[in-house]
Design a protein around this motif. Structure first.
Motif, PDB file in Angstrom:
ATOM      1  N   ALA A  49      -4.908  13.338  -4.416  1.00 53.19           N
ATOM      2  CA  ALA A  49      -4.466  13.369  -3.016  1.00 53.19           C
ATOM      3  C   ALA A  49      -3.509  12.230  -2.682  1.00 53.19           C
ATOM      4  N   GLY A  50      -3.328  11.287  -3.616  1.00 57.29           N
ATOM      5  CA  GLY A  50      -2.448  10.155  -3.371  1.00 57.29           C
ATOM      6  C   GLY A  50      -3.165   8.936  -2.845  1.00 57.29           C
ATOM      7  N   LYS A  51      -4.496   8.929  -2.961  1.00 58.34           N
ATOM      8  CA  LYS A  51      -5.286   7.824  -2.406  1.00 58.34           C
ATOM      9  C   LYS A  51      -4.882   6.468  -2.982  1.00 58.34           C
ATOM     10  N   SER A  52      -4.796   6.385  -4.301  1.00 62.05           N
ATOM     11  CA  SER A  52      -4.533   5.096  -4.937  1.00 62.05           C
ATOM     12  C   SER A  52      -3.178   4.539  -4.538  1.00 62.05           C
ATOM     13  N   THR A  53      -2.149   5.359  -4.630  1.00 61.15           N
ATOM     14  CA  THR A  53      -0.796   4.891  -4.298  1.00 61.15           C
ATOM     15  C   THR A  53      -0.706   4.457  -2.846  1.00 61.15           C
ATOM     16  N   LEU A  54      -1.197   5.300  -1.939  1.00 65.35           N
ATOM     17  CA  LEU A  54      -1.108   4.987  -0.516  1.00 65.35           C
ATOM     18  C   LEU A  54      -2.020   3.825  -0.128  1.00 65.35           C
ATOM     19  N   ALA A  55      -3.212   3.773  -0.695  1.00 59.37           N
ATOM     20  CA  ALA A  55      -4.121   2.669  -0.385  1.00 59.37           C
ATOM     21  C   ALA A  55      -3.529   1.343  -0.838  1.00 59.37           C
ATOM     22  N   ARG A  56      -2.909   1.338  -1.998  1.00 57.05           N
ATOM     23  CA  ARG A  56      -2.276   0.115  -2.503  1.00 57.05           C
ATOM     24  C   ARG A  56      -1.143  -0.334  -1.573  1.00 57.05           C
ATOM     25  N   GLN A  57      -0.344   0.619  -1.103  1.00 53.29           N
ATOM     26  CA  GLN A  57       0.759   0.277  -0.205  1.00 53.29           C
ATOM     27  C   GLN A  57       0.250  -0.187   1.156  1.00 53.29           C
ATOM     28  N   ILE A  58      -0.824   0.442   1.627  1.00 52.70           N
ATOM     29  CA  ILE A  58      -1.426   0.039   2.907  1.00 52.70           C
ATOM     30  C   ILE A  58      -1.961  -1.388   2.808  1.00 52.70           C
ATOM     31  N   ALA A  59      -2.646  -1.692   1.717  1.00 56.55           N
ATOM     32  CA  ALA A  59      -3.196  -3.033   1.522  1.00 56.55           C
ATOM     33  C   ALA A  59      -2.086  -4.076   1.508  1.00 56.55           C
ATOM     34  N   LYS A  60      -0.997  -3.765   0.846  1.00 58.09           N
ATOM     35  CA  LYS A  60       0.127  -4.704   0.786  1.00 58.09           C
ATOM     36  C   LYS A  60       0.715  -4.922   2.177  1.00 58.09           C
ATOM     37  N   ALA A  61       0.867  -3.838   2.940  1.00 56.50           N
ATOM     38  CA  ALA A  61       1.458  -3.938   4.279  1.00 56.50           C
ATOM     39  C   ALA A  61       0.577  -4.752   5.229  1.00 56.50           C
ATOM     40  N   LEU A  62      -0.738  -4.658   5.045  1.00 53.38           N
ATOM     41  CA  LEU A  62      -1.677  -5.329   5.951  1.00 53.38           C
ATOM     42  C   LEU A  62      -2.144  -6.691   5.443  1.00 53.38           C
ATOM     43  N   ASP A  81       3.712   5.974   6.604  1.00 54.30           N
ATOM     44  CA  ASP A  81       3.948   5.664   8.013  1.00 54.30           C
ATOM     45  C   ASP A  81       2.840   6.241   8.896  1.00 54.30           C
ATOM     46  N   LEU A  82       2.451   7.478   8.595  1.00 54.17           N
ATOM     47  CA  LEU A  82       1.400   8.131   9.363  1.00 54.17           C
ATOM     48  C   LEU A  82       0.089   7.354   9.268  1.00 54.17           C
ATOM     49  N   LEU A  83      -0.273   6.953   8.056  1.00 56.19           N
ATOM     50  CA  LEU A  83      -1.539   6.257   7.840  1.00 56.19           C
ATOM     51  C   LEU A  83      -1.522   4.851   8.445  1.00 56.19           C
ATOM     52  N   LEU A  84      -0.419   4.134   8.293  1.00 59.48           N
ATOM     53  CA  LEU A  84      -0.353   2.783   8.845  1.00 59.48           C
ATOM     54  C   LEU A  84      -0.457   2.801  10.370  1.00 59.48           C
ATOM     55  N   ASP A 132     -10.917  -8.906   3.309  1.00 63.24           N
ATOM     56  CA  ASP A 132     -10.460  -7.704   4.000  1.00 63.24           C
ATOM     57  C   ASP A 132      -9.989  -6.740   2.918  1.00 63.24           C
ATOM     58  N   VAL A 133     -10.509  -5.515   2.927  1.00 62.62           N
ATOM     59  CA  VAL A 133     -10.200  -4.604   1.820  1.00 62.62           C
ATOM     60  C   VAL A 133      -9.745  -3.229   2.290  1.00 62.62           C
ATOM     61  N   VAL A 134      -8.949  -2.614   1.424  1.00 67.60           N
ATOM     62  CA  VAL A 134      -8.668  -1.191   1.496  1.00 67.60           C
ATOM     63  C   VAL A 134      -9.274  -0.624   0.223  1.00 67.60           C
ATOM     64  N   MET A 135     -10.269   0.231   0.370  1.00 65.07           N
ATOM     65  CA  MET A 135     -10.997   0.752  -0.786  1.00 65.07           C
ATOM     66  C   MET A 135     -10.887   2.270  -0.804  1.00 65.07           C
ATOM     67  N   ASP A 136     -10.530   2.818  -1.966  1.00 65.00           N
ATOM     68  CA  ASP A 136     -10.438   4.274  -2.046  1.00 65.00           C
ATOM     69  C   ASP A 136     -11.364   4.821  -3.113  1.00 65.00           C
ATOM     70  N   GLY A 137     -11.779   6.069  -2.903  1.00 60.38           N
ATOM     71  CA  GLY A 137     -12.689   6.703  -3.848  1.00 60.38           C
ATOM     72  C   GLY A 137     -13.130   8.059  -3.358  1.00 60.38           C
ATOM     73  N   ARG A 138     -14.363   8.438  -3.714  1.00 58.81           N
ATOM     74  CA  ARG A 138     -14.912   9.729  -3.309  1.00 58.81           C
ATOM     75  C   ARG A 138     -16.005   9.604  -2.241  1.00 58.81           C
ATOM     76  N   ASP A 139     -16.651   8.431  -2.192  1.00 56.01           N
ATOM     77  CA  ASP A 139     -17.789   8.275  -1.284  1.00 56.01           C
ATOM     78  C   ASP A 139     -17.781   6.925  -0.590  1.00 56.01           C
ATOM     79  N   ILE A 140     -16.602   6.367  -0.354  1.00 56.89           N
ATOM     80  CA  ILE A 140     -16.528   5.029   0.237  1.00 56.89           C
ATOM     81  C   ILE A 140     -17.030   5.052   1.679  1.00 56.89           C
TER      82      ILE A 140
END
Length: 225
Positions: free
Chosen positions: A14-27, A213-216, A124-132
């Motif tokens: 679904a793109g979780k890892s890529t987007l989560a990594r970018q979100i973490a960097k932005a924040l 952009d939508l997620l941020l 402060d974390v952005v964590m991605d997975g299946r059951d976070i």
């Protein structure tokens, strides 16, 4: 001051890892790819010729290895198995399938959960997975359930594997995606599902920039509340 946590769940590809990594960097948050932890255990089992679905053998492997998570000069999360960097090796289709199998073992999830929660308690974390959002961090400040159609997710994974030099065909990748969805949603231990208070975001047809952009915007609004 309490630490902020953002939980991003969703199916494979679904793109979780890529987007989560970018979100973490932005924040300015720490990014934690929990799936990589399970992938590392799956790799350890496969290296020993062990079926990743065999709970007794997998638990024996788990207690006999050392899994570490670190961050390189590139700022990206790296996974270490007994001291060796296996970040690239854990991204093969075989390891992906093995990760789905080991993550369905309740004792494995319990054993690895403390590692994930300790990270969230200290930063402060952005964590991605299946059951976070449902199990690991049920009290997360922001919960997102990220998804896309199986066909879209298969296309993305197919293109990613080709870029890594892995010889695959699209139909095989699609079958693997559908099979993994079935395993992840039907397992008894922390099945993949949307938390009741999570915001569903479908990225089908959206570019990576549009999705980011939508997620941020969504996350910043919720953190400001």
């Amino acid at each position: 001051m309490s630490k902020k946590s953002i939980a991003i769940d969703g199916p494979s590809g679904a793109g979780k890892s890529t987007l989560a990594r970018q979100i973490a960097k932005a924040l300015g948050f720490l990014y934690v790819d929990t799936g990589a932890i399970y992938r590392t255990l799956a790799l350890a089992a496969l290296r020993r010729g062990i079926d990743p679905a065999n709970s007794a053998d997998v638990l024996e492997v788990l207690h006999g290895i050392k899994i570490d998570l670190g961050y390189g000069a590139d700022g990206l999360q790296h996974m270490y198995l007994d001291g060796a960097d296996v970040t690239e090796e854990i991204r093969t289709p075989a390891v992906s399938a093995g990760a789905s199998a080991v993550s369905a073992i309740p004792a494995v999830r319990t054993f690895l959960m403390d590692m994930q929660r300790d990270l969230a308690a200290s930063r402060d974390v952005v964590m991605d997975g299946r059951d976070i959002g449902t199990v690991v961090l049920p009290g997360a400040d922001v919960k997102i359930f990220l998804t896309a159609t199986a066909e879209e997710r298969a296309r993305r994974r197919y293109e990613e594997l080709l870029l890594r030099g892995t010889e695959v065909d699209y139909e095989t990748v699609l079958r693997d995606i559908v099979a993994r969805d079935e395993r992840d949603t039907s397992r008894t231990a922390a099945p993949l599902r949307q938390a009741e208070d999570a915001v569903a975001v479908d990225t089908t047809g959206k570019s990576q920039e549009e999705s980011l952009d939508l997620l941020l915007n969504l996350i910043r609004r919720q953190l400001a509340q």
